[in-house]
Structures are given as structure tokens and as C-alpha cells.
Design a protein around this motif. Structure first.
Motif, PDB file in Angstrom:
ATOM      1  N   GLY A   1       0.818  -1.220   0.000  1.00 46.96           N
ATOM      2  CA  GLY A   1       0.000   0.000   0.000  1.00 46.96           C
ATOM      3  C   GLY A   1       0.846   1.261   0.000  1.00 46.96           C
ATOM      4  O   GLY A   1       0.538   2.224  -0.712  1.00 46.96           O
ATOM      5  N   ILE A   2       1.924   1.262   0.777  1.00 47.51           N
ATOM      6  CA  ILE A   2       2.809   2.426   0.822  1.00 47.51           C
ATOM      7  C   ILE A   2       3.502   2.611  -0.522  1.00 47.51           C
ATOM      8  O   ILE A   2       3.575   3.734  -1.048  1.00 47.51           O
ATOM      9  CB  ILE A   2       3.835   2.281   1.968  1.00 47.51           C
ATOM     10  CG1 ILE A   2       3.116   2.419   3.314  1.00 47.51           C
ATOM     11  CG2 ILE A   2       4.956   3.307   1.841  1.00 47.51           C
ATOM     12  CD1 ILE A   2       3.960   2.015   4.519  1.00 47.51           C
ATOM     13  N   ALA A   3       4.000   1.517  -1.111  1.00 46.59           N
ATOM     14  CA  ALA A   3       4.660   1.607  -2.420  1.00 46.59           C
ATOM     15  C   ALA A   3       3.680   2.095  -3.482  1.00 46.59           C
ATOM     16  O   ALA A   3       4.016   2.959  -4.302  1.00 46.59           O
ATOM     17  CB  ALA A   3       5.235   0.250  -2.814  1.00 46.59           C
ATOM     18  N   ARG A   4       2.460   1.576  -3.442  1.00 47.33           N
ATOM     19  CA  ARG A   4       1.433   2.007  -4.409  1.00 47.33           C
ATOM     20  C   ARG A   4       1.127   3.491  -4.244  1.00 47.33           C
ATOM     21  O   ARG A   4       0.991   4.229  -5.229  1.00 47.33           O
ATOM     22  CB  ARG A   4       0.168   1.177  -4.215  1.00 47.33           C
ATOM     23  CG  ARG A   4      -0.916   1.456  -5.216  1.00 47.33           C
ATOM     24  CD  ARG A   4      -2.052   0.449  -5.044  1.00 47.33           C
ATOM     25  NE  ARG A   4      -3.108   0.739  -5.969  1.00 47.33           N
ATOM     26  CZ  ARG A   4      -4.184   1.486  -5.662  1.00 47.33           C
ATOM     27  NH1 ARG A   4      -4.334   1.981  -4.469  1.00 47.33           N
ATOM     28  NH2 ARG A   4      -5.104   1.723  -6.575  1.00 47.33           N
ATOM     29  N   TYR A   5       1.038   3.950  -2.998  1.00 50.75           N
ATOM     30  CA  TYR A   5       0.777   5.358  -2.729  1.00 50.75           C
ATOM     31  C   TYR A   5       1.909   6.230  -3.269  1.00 50.75           C
ATOM     32  O   TYR A   5       1.661   7.257  -3.899  1.00 50.75           O
ATOM     33  CB  TYR A   5       0.596   5.579  -1.222  1.00 50.75           C
ATOM     34  CG  TYR A   5       0.441   7.036  -0.866  1.00 50.75           C
ATOM     35  CD1 TYR A   5      -0.758   7.703  -1.083  1.00 50.75           C
ATOM     36  CD2 TYR A   5       1.508   7.748  -0.337  1.00 50.75           C
ATOM     37  CE1 TYR A   5      -0.897   9.044  -0.772  1.00 50.75           C
ATOM     38  CE2 TYR A   5       1.391   9.094  -0.028  1.00 50.75           C
ATOM     39  CZ  TYR A   5       0.174   9.722  -0.240  1.00 50.75           C
ATOM     40  OH  TYR A   5       0.052  11.063   0.062  1.00 50.75           O
ATOM     41  N   ILE A   6       3.150   5.824  -3.022  1.00 48.36           N
ATOM     42  CA  ILE A   6       4.302   6.601  -3.468  1.00 48.36           C
ATOM     43  C   ILE A   6       4.357   6.643  -5.005  1.00 48.36           C
ATOM     44  O   ILE A   6       4.621   7.706  -5.590  1.00 48.36           O
ATOM     45  CB  ILE A   6       5.603   6.031  -2.886  1.00 48.36           C
ATOM     46  CG1 ILE A   6       5.642   6.313  -1.384  1.00 48.36           C
ATOM     47  CG2 ILE A   6       6.832   6.608  -3.571  1.00 48.36           C
ATOM     48  CD1 ILE A   6       6.763   5.600  -0.631  1.00 48.36           C
ATOM     49  N   ILE A   7       4.079   5.535  -5.649  1.00 50.03           N
ATOM     50  CA  ILE A   7       4.138   5.470  -7.106  1.00 50.03           C
ATOM     51  C   ILE A   7       3.040   6.301  -7.765  1.00 50.03           C
ATOM     52  O   ILE A   7       3.272   6.982  -8.751  1.00 50.03           O
ATOM     53  CB  ILE A   7       4.079   4.004  -7.589  1.00 50.03           C
ATOM     54  CG1 ILE A   7       5.380   3.287  -7.224  1.00 50.03           C
ATOM     55  CG2 ILE A   7       3.848   3.914  -9.088  1.00 50.03           C
ATOM     56  CD1 ILE A   7       5.335   1.783  -7.418  1.00 50.03           C
ATOM     57  N   THR A   8       1.849   6.277  -7.187  1.00 56.37           N
ATOM     58  CA  THR A   8       0.724   6.969  -7.810  1.00 56.37           C
ATOM     59  C   THR A   8       0.658   8.454  -7.467  1.00 56.37           C
ATOM     60  O   THR A   8      -0.119   9.186  -8.075  1.00 56.37           O
ATOM     61  CB  THR A   8      -0.617   6.305  -7.433  1.00 56.37           C
ATOM     62  OG1 THR A   8      -0.767   6.315  -6.015  1.00 56.37           O
ATOM     63  CG2 THR A   8      -0.697   4.899  -7.973  1.00 56.37           C
ATOM     64  N   ASN A   9       1.424   8.891  -6.472  1.00 56.41           N
ATOM     65  CA  ASN A   9       1.367  10.312  -6.089  1.00 56.41           C
ATOM     66  C   ASN A   9       2.645  11.006  -6.338  1.00 56.41           C
ATOM     67  O   ASN A   9       3.651  10.862  -6.508  1.00 56.41           O
ATOM     68  CB  ASN A   9       0.975  10.493  -4.624  1.00 56.41           C
ATOM     69  CG  ASN A   9      -0.488  10.171  -4.425  1.00 56.41           C
ATOM     70  OD1 ASN A   9      -1.307  10.406  -5.288  1.00 56.41           O
ATOM     71  ND2 ASN A   9      -0.808   9.630  -3.273  1.00 56.41           N
TER      72      ASN A   9
END
Length: 85
Positions: A77-85
Motif C-alpha cells: 500500500g505504501i509503495a502504491r501510494y508513493i508510485i501513484t502520487n
């Protein structure tokens, strides 16, 4: 003998880590209730890592593996958040 001493030294800090995990758990709950996304993931990941560590001290396999699964999900979830933002 040396391994036993290392485990005893780690065990001394266990209670402090559990108190810190309690604070993280309360903060995570507040972040969830207040809808402070993504702080919930950033707070919950160290909570899970502490419980993985504490479970390793006592070989509580079920608790350890449950928290490993949650940690992997929080990291995703953290990696997805960093990648998408």
C-alpha cells in the motif's frame, strides 16, 4: 551461550516496544477514524514490525506470520501510494 545472552538483551527491551506498539495502535485507530490516509499505513507498518519481533522472541508462530502478512500488505500500500502520487 552467546545466543542466549543476545536474546536476554533483546527481551529487556520487549516491554518498552510493546508500550510503543500500543501508542502506534492508538494513533493508527485515530488516523483511521479521522480518515487520515495514508498515515494509517505509515503508522501501522512499524506496529506490525514490532509484533513480528516480539513474536520471534517467544516463537509465537501464528502471531508472527499474521503480522508478516499485514506488513507485506502495508508495504504494498505504501509503495502504491508513493508510485501513484
Amino acid at each position: 551461550m552467546r545466543i542466549k545472552l543476545s536474546i536476554q538483551r533483546l527481551a529487556v527491551q520487549e516491554q518498552n516496544l510493546k508500550w510503543f506498539a500500543l501508542v502506534l495502535g492508538i494513533m493508527s485507530t485515530i488516523a483511521t477514524v479521522q480518515d487520515w490516509y495514508p498515515y494509517t499505513m505509515f503508522i501501522s507498518l512499524p506496529f506490525c514490525l514490532i509484533w513480528i519481533y516480539c513474536a520471534w522472541l517467544h516463537t509465537e508462530r501464528q502471531l508472527k506470520y499474521i503480522n508478516i502478512i499485514f506488513s507485506v500488505l502495508y508495504i504494498y500500500g505504501i509503495a502504491r501510494y508513493i508510485i501513484t502520487n
